[in-house]
Design a protein around this motif. Structure first.
Motif, mmCIF file in Angstrom:
data_model
loop_
_atom_site.group_PDB
_atom_site.id
_atom_site.type_symbol
_atom_site.label_atom_id
_atom_site.label_comp_id
_atom_site.label_asym_id
_atom_site.label_seq_id
_atom_site.Cartn_x
_atom_site.Cartn_y
_atom_site.Cartn_z
ATOM 1 N N VAL A 52 0.832 -1.186 0.000
ATOM 2 C CA VAL A 52 0.000 0.000 0.000
ATOM 3 C C VAL A 52 0.879 1.252 0.000
ATOM 4 C CG1 VAL A 52 -1.870 -1.209 1.163
ATOM 5 C CG2 VAL A 52 -0.177 0.050 2.527
ATOM 6 N N THR A 53 0.247 2.396 -0.110
ATOM 7 C CA THR A 53 0.971 3.659 -0.215
ATOM 8 C C THR A 53 1.936 3.864 0.945
ATOM 9 O OG1 THR A 53 -0.925 4.616 -1.378
ATOM 10 C CG2 THR A 53 0.695 6.140 -0.445
ATOM 11 N N GLY A 54 1.509 3.518 2.137
ATOM 12 C CA GLY A 54 2.353 3.726 3.314
ATOM 13 C C GLY A 54 3.497 2.731 3.449
ATOM 14 N N GLY A 55 3.503 1.713 2.589
ATOM 15 C CA GLY A 55 4.598 0.756 2.598
ATOM 16 C C GLY A 55 4.277 -0.591 3.219
ATOM 17 N N ARG A 56 3.110 -0.720 3.834
ATOM 18 C CA ARG A 56 2.761 -2.002 4.436
ATOM 19 C C ARG A 56 2.566 -3.039 3.339
ATOM 20 N NH1 ARG A 56 -2.240 -3.964 5.502
ATOM 21 N NH2 ARG A 56 -3.127 -1.884 5.180
ATOM 22 N N THR A 57 3.112 -4.230 3.573
ATOM 23 C CA THR A 57 3.055 -5.305 2.582
ATOM 24 C C THR A 57 2.200 -6.465 3.076
ATOM 25 O OG1 THR A 57 5.089 -6.271 3.470
ATOM 26 C CG2 THR A 57 5.324 -4.744 1.627
ATOM 27 N N ASN A 58 1.737 -7.234 2.097
ATOM 28 C CA ASN A 58 0.931 -8.413 2.402
ATOM 29 C C ASN A 58 1.340 -9.502 1.428
ATOM 30 O OD1 ASN A 58 -1.304 -9.901 3.590
ATOM 31 N ND2 ASN A 58 -2.325 -9.627 1.624
ATOM 32 N N TYR A 59 1.471 -10.737 1.931
ATOM 33 C CA TYR A 59 1.916 -11.846 1.094
ATOM 34 C C TYR A 59 0.994 -13.046 1.243
ATOM 35 C CZ TYR A 59 6.373 -9.355 0.770
ATOM 36 O OH TYR A 59 7.355 -8.413 0.534
ATOM 37 N N ALA A 60 0.861 -13.791 0.170
ATOM 38 C CA ALA A 60 0.203 -15.082 0.249
ATOM 39 C C ALA A 60 1.047 -16.006 1.120
ATOM 40 C CB ALA A 60 0.033 -15.683 -1.147
ATOM 41 N N ASP A 61 0.408 -16.872 1.856
ATOM 42 C CA ASP A 61 1.148 -17.768 2.755
ATOM 43 C C ASP A 61 2.170 -18.608 1.991
ATOM 44 O OD1 ASP A 61 -1.673 -18.512 4.973
ATOM 45 O OD2 ASP A 61 -0.217 -16.863 4.969
ATOM 46 N N SER A 62 1.832 -18.975 0.776
ATOM 47 C CA SER A 62 2.697 -19.865 -0.004
ATOM 48 C C SER A 62 4.018 -19.220 -0.419
ATOM 49 C CB SER A 62 1.960 -20.357 -1.242
ATOM 50 O OG SER A 62 1.585 -19.264 -2.064
ATOM 51 N N VAL A 63 4.110 -17.890 -0.339
ATOM 52 C CA VAL A 63 5.338 -17.217 -0.794
ATOM 53 C C VAL A 63 6.045 -16.459 0.318
ATOM 54 C CG1 VAL A 63 4.317 -16.979 -3.091
ATOM 55 C CG2 VAL A 63 4.266 -15.030 -1.510
ATOM 56 N N LYS A 64 5.477 -16.442 1.510
ATOM 57 C CA LYS A 64 6.094 -15.703 2.616
ATOM 58 C C LYS A 64 7.510 -16.199 2.881
ATOM 59 C CE LYS A 64 1.995 -14.279 5.198
ATOM 60 N NZ LYS A 64 1.167 -14.488 6.413
ATOM 61 N N GLY A 65 8.416 -15.244 3.001
ATOM 62 C CA GLY A 65 9.802 -15.582 3.256
ATOM 63 C C GLY A 65 10.602 -15.912 2.013
ATOM 64 N N ARG A 66 9.931 -16.040 0.866
ATOM 65 C CA ARG A 66 10.619 -16.350 -0.393
ATOM 66 C C ARG A 66 10.482 -15.220 -1.415
ATOM 67 N NH1 ARG A 66 8.976 -20.281 -3.627
ATOM 68 N NH2 ARG A 66 6.775 -20.141 -2.996
ATOM 69 N N PHE A 67 9.344 -14.517 -1.389
ATOM 70 C CA PHE A 67 9.085 -13.427 -2.330
ATOM 71 C C PHE A 67 9.070 -12.110 -1.565
ATOM 72 C CE2 PHE A 67 6.451 -15.845 -5.773
ATOM 73 C CZ PHE A 67 7.422 -16.820 -5.829
ATOM 74 N N PHE A 68 9.507 -11.056 -2.249
ATOM 75 C CA PHE A 68 9.542 -9.743 -1.624
ATOM 76 C C PHE A 68 9.077 -8.695 -2.634
ATOM 77 C CE2 PHE A 68 11.598 -11.275 2.122
ATOM 78 C CZ PHE A 68 12.340 -12.355 1.682
ATOM 79 N N ILE A 69 8.093 -7.901 -2.230
ATOM 80 C CA ILE A 69 7.569 -6.850 -3.104
ATOM 81 C C ILE A 69 8.189 -5.523 -2.692
ATOM 82 C CG2 ILE A 69 5.504 -6.475 -1.650
ATOM 83 C CD1 ILE A 69 3.966 -5.978 -4.307
ATOM 84 N N LEU A 70 8.673 -4.792 -3.698
ATOM 85 C CA LEU A 70 9.331 -3.513 -3.458
ATOM 86 C C LEU A 70 8.710 -2.472 -4.368
ATOM 87 C CD1 LEU A 70 13.014 -4.821 -3.434
ATOM 88 C CD2 LEU A 70 11.639 -4.203 -1.443
ATOM 89 N N ARG A 71 8.526 -1.288 -3.824
ATOM 90 C CA ARG A 71 7.859 -0.235 -4.580
ATOM 91 C C ARG A 71 8.690 1.040 -4.546
ATOM 92 N NH1 ARG A 71 1.676 1.874 -3.418
ATOM 93 N NH2 ARG A 71 1.760 3.712 -4.771
ATOM 94 N N ASP A 72 8.762 1.705 -5.696
ATOM 95 C CA ASP A 72 9.376 3.020 -5.801
ATOM 96 C C ASP A 72 8.261 3.994 -6.157
ATOM 97 O OD1 ASP A 72 10.666 5.386 -6.645
ATOM 98 O OD2 ASP A 72 12.469 4.266 -7.142
ATOM 99 N N ARG A 73 7.797 4.742 -5.167
ATOM 100 C CA ARG A 73 6.648 5.622 -5.389
ATOM 101 C C ARG A 73 6.977 6.732 -6.372
ATOM 102 N NH1 ARG A 73 3.891 7.817 -0.169
ATOM 103 N NH2 ARG A 73 2.589 8.699 -1.799
ATOM 104 N N ALA A 74 8.178 7.228 -6.312
ATOM 105 C CA ALA A 74 8.571 8.341 -7.188
ATOM 106 C C ALA A 74 8.578 7.915 -8.658
ATOM 107 C CB ALA A 74 9.930 8.870 -6.781
#
Length: 120
Positions: A52-74
């Motif tokens: 989300v805009t504030g940076g909080r992330t959410n992951y499916a249980d099947s990918v937790k600890g293996r996948f990482f989402i990163l966002r560049d707002r600018a």
């Protein structure tokens, strides 16, 4: 018009890593949530990860600890770093964004999809 352009899919061996990228372009006022979904034939599209805009992330249980989402707002970009890939991660991956095209007009956009295949 808003476009989400994805890149980075491909073939990788089990245990390998891959990074997907997505850039939002067009007439954008701001972007709220950015997400990655995936879909395999015969199954519904499922949420993999979101930020989300504030940076909080959410992951499916099947990918937790293996996948990482990163966002560049600018830059209006979001990436999905995938590690320890498994054959069951094979799918078409889609970028998704909730975009404000004006202060009070929000639409949901999808990328064209990029194939990820995990196989030896």
């Amino acid at each position: 018009q808003v476009l989400l352009v994805e890149s980075g899919g491909g073939l990788v061996q089990p245990g390998g890593s891959l990074t997907l990228s997505c850039e939002a372009t067009g007439s954008i006022y701001s972007i709220n949530t950015m997400s990655w979904y995936r879909q395999v034939p015969g199954k519904e599209r499922e949420l993999v990860a979101s930020v989300v805009t504030g940076g909080r992330t959410n992951y499916a249980d099947s990918v937790k600890g293996r996948f990482f989402i990163l966002r560049d707002r600018a830059k209006g970009t979001v990436s999905l770093q995938m590690y320890s890939l498994r054959p069951e991660d094979t799918a078409v991956y889609y970028c998704n964004a909730e975009v404000l095209v004006a202060a009070t007009r929000e639409y949901t956009y999808w990328g064209q999809g990029t194939q990820v295949t995990v196989s030896s």
